[in-house]
Design a protein around this motif. Structure first.
Motif, PDB file in Angstrom:
ATOM      1  N   GLY A   1       0.825  -1.206   0.000  1.00  0.00           N
ATOM      2  CA  GLY A   1       0.000   0.000   0.000  1.00  0.00           C
ATOM      3  C   GLY A   1       0.852   1.245   0.000  1.00  0.00           C
ATOM      4  O   GLY A   1       2.049   1.204   0.305  1.00  0.00           O
ATOM      5  N   CYS A   2       0.242   2.362  -0.351  1.00  0.00           N
ATOM      6  CA  CYS A   2       0.943   3.645  -0.410  1.00  0.00           C
ATOM      7  C   CYS A   2       0.289   4.708   0.474  1.00  0.00           C
ATOM      8  O   CYS A   2       0.627   5.883   0.353  1.00  0.00           O
ATOM      9  N   GLU A   3      -0.654   4.298   1.324  1.00  0.00           N
ATOM     10  CA  GLU A   3      -1.292   5.240   2.239  1.00  0.00           C
ATOM     11  C   GLU A   3      -1.658   4.513   3.527  1.00  0.00           C
ATOM     12  O   GLU A   3      -2.142   3.382   3.492  1.00  0.00           O
ATOM     13  N   HIS A   4      -1.421   5.162   4.654  1.00  0.00           N
ATOM     14  CA  HIS A   4      -1.677   4.551   5.956  1.00  0.00           C
ATOM     15  C   HIS A   4      -3.144   4.158   6.114  1.00  0.00           C
ATOM     16  O   HIS A   4      -4.047   4.822   5.610  1.00  0.00           O
TER      17      HIS A   4
ATOM     18  N   TYR B   1       6.069   0.135   3.800  1.00  0.00           N
ATOM     19  CA  TYR B   1       7.487   0.471   3.729  1.00  0.00           C
ATOM     20  C   TYR B   1       8.165  -0.305   2.601  1.00  0.00           C
ATOM     21  O   TYR B   1       8.237  -1.542   2.654  1.00  0.00           O
ATOM     22  N   PRO B   2       8.683   0.381   1.589  1.00  0.00           N
ATOM     23  CA  PRO B   2       9.359  -0.334   0.502  1.00  0.00           C
ATOM     24  C   PRO B   2      10.496  -1.227   0.981  1.00  0.00           C
ATOM     25  O   PRO B   2      10.662  -2.337   0.486  1.00  0.00           O
ATOM     26  N   ALA B   3      11.271  -0.761   1.960  1.00  0.00           N
ATOM     27  CA  ALA B   3      12.403  -1.550   2.445  1.00  0.00           C
ATOM     28  C   ALA B   3      11.934  -2.868   3.058  1.00  0.00           C
ATOM     29  O   ALA B   3      12.529  -3.918   2.827  1.00  0.00           O
TER      30      ALA B   3
ATOM     31  N   ALA C   1       5.011   9.911  -5.798  1.00  0.00           N
ATOM     32  CA  ALA C   1       5.371   9.298  -7.082  1.00  0.00           C
ATOM     33  C   ALA C   1       6.488   8.283  -6.905  1.00  0.00           C
ATOM     34  O   ALA C   1       6.455   7.188  -7.477  1.00  0.00           O
ATOM     35  N   GLU C   2       7.490   8.629  -6.100  1.00  0.00           N
ATOM     36  CA  GLU C   2       8.582   7.692  -5.834  1.00  0.00           C
ATOM     37  C   GLU C   2       8.098   6.499  -5.033  1.00  0.00           C
ATOM     38  O   GLU C   2       8.516   5.358  -5.271  1.00  0.00           O
ATOM     39  N   HIS C   3       7.203   6.725  -4.084  1.00  0.00           N
ATOM     40  CA  HIS C   3       6.647   5.626  -3.293  1.00  0.00           C
ATOM     41  C   HIS C   3       5.929   4.619  -4.190  1.00  0.00           C
ATOM     42  O   HIS C   3       6.164   3.406  -4.119  1.00  0.00           O
ATOM     43  N   MET C   4       5.058   5.125  -5.051  1.00  0.00           N
ATOM     44  CA  MET C   4       4.330   4.234  -5.959  1.00  0.00           C
ATOM     45  C   MET C   4       5.267   3.519  -6.918  1.00  0.00           C
ATOM     46  O   MET C   4       5.089   2.332  -7.211  1.00  0.00           O
ATOM     47  N   ARG C   5       6.284   4.215  -7.394  1.00  0.00           N
ATOM     48  CA  ARG C   5       7.210   3.603  -8.340  1.00  0.00           C
ATOM     49  C   ARG C   5       8.021   2.493  -7.674  1.00  0.00           C
ATOM     50  O   ARG C   5       8.259   1.434  -8.266  1.00  0.00           O
TER      51      ARG C   5
ATOM     52  N   THR D   1      -1.252  -7.690  -4.276  1.00  0.00           N
ATOM     53  CA  THR D   1      -2.203  -6.585  -4.355  1.00  0.00           C
ATOM     54  C   THR D   1      -1.450  -5.308  -3.997  1.00  0.00           C
ATOM     55  O   THR D   1      -0.635  -5.296  -3.074  1.00  0.00           O
ATOM     56  N   LEU D   2      -1.731  -4.263  -4.737  1.00  0.00           N
ATOM     57  CA  LEU D   2      -1.104  -2.960  -4.510  1.00  0.00           C
ATOM     58  C   LEU D   2      -2.211  -1.916  -4.420  1.00  0.00           C
ATOM     59  O   LEU D   2      -2.864  -1.600  -5.412  1.00  0.00           O
ATOM     60  N   LYS D   3      -2.424  -1.401  -3.215  1.00  0.00           N
ATOM     61  CA  LYS D   3      -3.436  -0.373  -3.002  1.00  0.00           C
ATOM     62  C   LYS D   3      -2.739   0.979  -3.131  1.00  0.00           C
ATOM     63  O   LYS D   3      -2.012   1.408  -2.233  1.00  0.00           O
ATOM     64  N   LEU D   4      -2.947   1.639  -4.259  1.00  0.00           N
ATOM     65  CA  LEU D   4      -2.260   2.898  -4.533  1.00  0.00           C
ATOM     66  C   LEU D   4      -2.700   3.996  -3.582  1.00  0.00           C
ATOM     67  O   LEU D   4      -1.924   4.894  -3.245  1.00  0.00           O
TER      68      LEU D   4
END
Length: 443
Positions: A148-151, A182-184, A272-276, A295-298
């Motif tokens: 996901g990209c939003e809390h 978290y991408p990491a 933008a960097e987070h989503m990428r 699954t990727l929740k933008l």
């Protein structure tokens, strides 16, 4: 070398690290597939589900025609290069999602079609991605990756928990699947045996094993292995650098810079960097066969994201950070259209990356079902009588793109019928799912 066969999946291993290999002609690296009845030499079918909340521009979500001649509304214009691989599905809906007529009640069952509990209670249904993970995902290191990209939002809105707006993947009717922001940590889950900081990079840990493997594979596979290792290194470097920029998006806090040291593996400030980054991790997970279901929740439904990275048409001196995503969705202005297109650009980026990765006679995109959906057609009306759904990719040769399927005026138009069709292409065959008792024959 092409006759070699490994009955178990092949990994590069280091101390505390394991990395699954991409498809190589020198080895049948996929291993035995008893759950799916696939040949060990065939690349598996993958499922990626992307979601963006609050719907789209009401007049620009459309498609007509077939193949390369298909015409697309402005929202879908970033996908023009994939028109012959695009399946545009119109008119499907969830009957249960229409009962609350609020964001939470329309999102918590988007992948299950199950009834939603109100009054702050948490009860939905197991989503179809997790049903696949329980069977199809058993042969991979990570049964499913949920990004996901939003809390998440733990509050209650109009008698429904906002956790429904924050989660589309559900491991059970009462358990939203944990969402990795978290991408990491998402990267570590794919490549490290334990999610913990380490002194050595993933590639350093497996370098000796990789050098040994390189001596035993064909020249073309050596190039493919080098390309894969380089791509892992690139993403790893970008994760290390993410969030180190001084600019903070959207709302500005009272401090211009944090008054404490920023954790090395945080969430990027630039959306933008987070989503990428999450998109690249999704592709890597599939490319390495570490997972086959993601699954990727933008963003959330009822999203509070802002988009200072996008120039504003309506306020030329600003980026589109003067209004949160949810409120912006209540208009059909040019800025709303630009945000819609930004989300479709993420889908196009993933498809482009997948299509550049060759897996035998097909590409990774050919072997994937890439679905994008939202919980309503237009945010201004909360209209979910027909839901916006598209599919890209070939599903291992089982999914035909370049078509528009219209179910708007048909009696049996449950979205769960599409999920039954998609599960069937991954050799998982529940007799019913959600409110559906049969597949969509045209899919």
């Amino acid at each position: 070398m092409s006759q070699n066969h490994f009955t178990r999946r092949f990994f590069l291993r280091g101390v505390g690290v394991s990395m699954a290999l991409p498809w190589l002609e020198s080895f049948n690296v996929w291993g035995d597939e008893p759950a799916t009845n696939q040949s060990a030499s065939d690349a598996p079918v993958r499922l990626a589900v992307l979601f963006s909340g609050n719907g789209f521009h009401s007049k620009e979500w459309w498609a007509k025609g077939v193949g390369r001649d298909m015409e697309l509304g402005k929202v879908l214009s970033p996908l023009s290069e994939f028109r012959d691989r695009l399946l545009f599905v119109r008119g499907l809906y969830h009957e249960e999602a229409r009962k609350g007529n609020i964001h939470s009640s329309q999102t918590g069952n988007i992948l299950s079609g199950a009834p939603i509990a109100s009054g702050g209670e948490i009860r939905s249904g197991t989503s179809f991605d997790q049903l696949l993970a329980q069977t199809y995902g058993r042969t991979t290191k990570v049964p499913s990756l949920v990004l996901g990209c939003e809390h998440s939002n733990p509050s209650v809105h109009k008698n429904y928990s906002m956790l429904y707006s924050s989660h589309i993947s559900w491991s059970s009717p009462t358990t939203p699947t944990p969402l990795e922001l978290y991408p990491a940590l998402a990267f570590d889950r794919l490549f490290k045996d334990e999610v913990a900081p380490g002194d050595k990079s993933v590639l350093d840990a497996v370098l000796e094993d990789a050098q040994d493997l390189r001596r035993r594979i064909s020249t073309s596979d050596q190039r493919k292995l080098d390309e894969y290792l380089d791509s892992v290194r690139e993403v790893e470097t970008r994760i290390e650098n993410a969030g180190k920029r001084g600019e903070v998006q959207g709302w500005r806090p009272t401090l211009e810079q944090p008054n404490m040291e920023r954790p090395a593996d945080g969430i990027p400030q630039d959306i933008a960097e987070h989503m990428r980054l999450m998109s690249d991790i999704l592709v890597l997970g599939f490319q390495t066969d570490t997972t086959r279901i993601t699954t990727l929740k933008l963003n959330n439904d009822h999203s509070a994201l802002r988009f200072p990275n996008l120039s504003s048409v309506e306020q030329p001196k600003n980026g589109i950070d003067y209004m949160i995503h949810h409120l912006l969705s209540h208009s059909d202005g040019e800025d709303w259209l630009k945000v819609n297109q930004f989300f479709m650009e993420q889908v196009a980026y993933i498809a482009r990356r997948m299509d550049s990765i060759q897996e035998g006679s097909r590409t990774l995109l050919d072997n994937t079902m890439l679905m994008h959906c939202s919980s309503m057609m237009a945010g201004a009306k909360h209209d979910n009588d027909q839901l916006p759904v598209i599919l890209l990719g070939g599903g291992g040769g089982r999914l035909q793109g370049g078509r528009v399927l219209d179910y708007k005026d048909k009696p049996e138009r449950q979205l769960c019928r599409l999920y039954l069709s998609m599960m069937d292409k991954m050799n998982v065959h529940p007799p019913t799912f959600g409110d559906a008792e049969s597949m969509l024959d045209e899919v």
